[in-house]
Each structure stands twice: as structure tokens, then as C-alpha cells.
Scaffold this active site. Sequence first.
Site, PDB file in Angstrom:
ATOM      1  CB  THR A  34       4.031 -37.613  88.181  1.00  0.00           C
ATOM      2  OG1 THR A  34       5.291 -37.244  88.699  1.00  0.00           O
ATOM      3  CG2 THR A  34       3.127 -38.039  89.313  1.00  0.00           C
ATOM      4  CE1 TYR A  47       5.822 -38.287  93.167  1.00  0.00           C
ATOM      5  CE2 TYR A  47       6.348 -39.083  90.971  1.00  0.00           C
ATOM      6  CZ  TYR A  47       6.181 -38.042  91.862  1.00  0.00           C
ATOM      7  OH  TYR A  47       6.389 -36.753  91.450  1.00  0.00           O
ATOM      8  CG  ASP A 114      10.095 -32.002  87.784  1.00  0.00           C
ATOM      9  OD1 ASP A 114      10.945 -32.758  88.269  1.00  0.00           O
ATOM     10  OD2 ASP A 114       9.035 -31.677  88.378  1.00  0.00           O
ATOM     11  CE  LYS A 186       6.173 -29.169  89.335  1.00  0.00           C
ATOM     12  NZ  LYS A 186       6.738 -30.535  89.233  1.00  0.00           N
TER      13      LYS A 186
HETATM   14  N1  DGL Z   1      10.143 -35.882  88.267  1.00  0.00           N
HETATM   15  C1  DGL Z   1       8.957 -35.185  87.841  1.00  0.00           C
HETATM   16  C2  DGL Z   1       8.821 -35.208  86.321  1.00  0.00           C
HETATM   17  O1  DGL Z   1       8.867 -36.287  85.727  1.00  0.00           O
HETATM   18  C3  DGL Z   1       7.713 -35.709  88.422  1.00  0.00           C
HETATM   19  C4  DGL Z   1       6.688 -34.624  88.449  1.00  0.00           C
HETATM   20  C5  DGL Z   1       5.551 -34.836  87.520  1.00  0.00           C
HETATM   21  O2  DGL Z   1       5.641 -35.450  86.455  1.00  0.00           O
HETATM   22  O3  DGL Z   1       4.505 -34.293  87.876  1.00  0.00           O
HETATM   23  O4  DGL Z   1       8.660 -34.128  85.761  1.00  0.00           O
END
Ligand code: DGL
Length: 352
Positions: A34, A47, A114, A186
Site C-alpha cells: 500500500t 486502492y 499483510d 498485524k
Molecule cells: N494488500 C495489502 C498488502 O499489500 C495492502 C495492505 C498494506 O500494504 O498496507 O499487504
Amino acid sequence: MKAFKTLGLLALALALTPATWALPKIKILATGGTIAGTQASPADAGYKPGTISVADLISSVPQLRNVAELSGEQVANIASQNMSHEIWLKLATRCNAVLADDDVDGVVITHGTDTMEETAYFLSLVVKSDKPIVLVGSMRPATAMGADGPINLYNAVALAAHPAAKGRGPLVLINDTIHYAREVQKTHTTRTDTFQSPNRGIAGIMNTGRVFFYSANTTRHTTRSEFSLYGLTVANLPRVEIVYSYVNFNGDTIDALVAKGVRGLVLAGVGDGNTSDAALAALARAAKAGVAVVRCSRTGSGIVDRNIEVNDDQLGFIAGLELSAPKARILLMLGLTQTNDLKKLQQYFSEY
Ligand code: DGL
């Protein structure tokens, strides 16, 4: 003529002042997430992670040039739910190569949140350097209102450039908080304070580049780890899977995975690593068939110790102690590259 002489002296003075020539050299290894994500529009909660390049990430925070001399490398550009053993091996190889360069003082890895905790722990077991490695991400994409990526990236670079970050193993930096790779989890789907270190606590905090460590990392990692990348390939990494316990879990998936040829199984058990009698019997069958079985907890914190509600000695199980199931899986995978001995495997969970 006099003016040229003065200018020359000024340039020489600047070149000699610590503020210009002593900036630490930090390599940013980008993998996506992200922090490199964008939205269709700022008001949109949706997004796409992994869309901004490492060069654009660096140029998006001009203040970075005050804390380090940066260079960037795009190792991957993915949402981290797609992180893989193949990218892990590539990333760890690049970390070892880059950190072996006397001209590099530290590494920052931009990564999705993640699976960041898993990548950090894998790197803590196989990277052979005591230079700082800082993993950083964000909970809001670069284009969002209140984007947290820029300050997280600034803090991560400042942390990697700080002498006190040396020798602590990979660190995770997000939301002004420093975490050890072994401890961090997390814990929330969207909040910026999602990363917590529930067992041994956070490593320290940061405030706009200033670093405050609270605790030392007393577990084995990096140069004190007996594991390495030597001879590791995607193909020869032992297959270890996780099974999750819940009401009425009957263990059919355990038998199915054993039939698939797994080398290890990690139970994300209820409470302090418990599961139903039917699933326990399936795990005992697996252990009898030579599969290494580790008991962990789905609760997210605490210790799963030996022989509390489950007779590990009798059933031939390993207790996961403080490790979460995903990290226990990583340690068991690497442990099985060294031994099948249950006592030795259990010892790993006390040390790493
Ligand atoms: N799909 C998640 C990832 O790439 C987005 C969350 C993030 O990066 O904060 O781990």
C-alpha cells in the site's frame, strides 16, 4: 579574482563539513504494498497496492535527502498477500549482497503490511549482516487523505541510518513505532496502529526521525543464526502447512495434508494450543508418520508450552512457545533443512 578564491574556499569548507560528506548510504529494496499504492480518487477507500515505483517513492519525500544518500531497487511490486518463497529468496539474496558492500550502511525494504511480519522473520533467520534492515509499509495509499507512507518511509530511512539500529536484526517501522521481527504482528485490518508486539513489547519509538530504543533483542538472529540461504531453493524448502482449530474441527484437513506429503504441520490452536480430540488424533497420526507437528495458538499472544493440556512428550509434538503460527511455520521450514530430531527442533523454538 578575490571572489573566486572566496567561493573556492567556501566550496572546500562545505565539502569537508560532516553534514555533507557523512550522510549514511541506504539502499531501498522495494517490493510493493500500500505504501506504493494509489486510488482512483482521494475520497475512494478502494486502492491498488504496488503501483508506484521505488524512484517515485523516494522523490515523493524530499526531506529524505537530509537523512541519507539513497539508492533504490525494485525487487518486486506486489500486494504482499502474493508474497512468495521465490521473492523471499531473491530479497534475502539481495539483502546479503547489498549489505556486504562496505559502501552501504543499511537497507530499507518497502513492503505490504499483510505479510510484512513473515518476511521480516524469514530475513532475521537467513540474512548474514548486523547492519540495519528496516521493513516499512503503510495502511493508507500514497494518494489518500492523511497518507501515512511518507512519514513511515522518512522514519524508516532515519532508523536504518541510525547507529543504534545495528545488531538488532530486521526491524519493522510503522506509525512511529519500532518492532522486532520476531515480535511484531498485524492486528487490525485498517487502523494505522495495526502493528503490535504483544509478547515481549515494542523495540522503541520514533518522532520525525528521532530514535528511542526501549529494549534489546535477546533472541538469535542474522549473524547469530545457524540458518542461511546456502543451498536453499524454492523446490527444496520443506513443505509446512498451517491448520486452524475451531468448534467441530475434525482433522480431515490434517489427514489430507499428510497424504499430500507435507514435512511439517503447525496447529493454530484454540487457547494455549489446543484442538478437538478428533483433530488431536489426526495430528498424532501425522507425527507417527514422521511429520513434524508444532502447536501454536490462534489467540495472537501468550506462550504455548509443552505438556499443559496436551501430552507433547507422549504424542511427539513440538510446542511453539511464543511464536505465532505463521512464524512457527517459517522456523519449522528452516529447521527441517537441518534436522528431523524433535529435541533439536524444540530447541529452535526456545532460541529463535
Ligand atoms: N494488500 C495489502 C498488502 O499489500 C495492502 C495492505 C498494506 O500494504 O498496507 O499487504
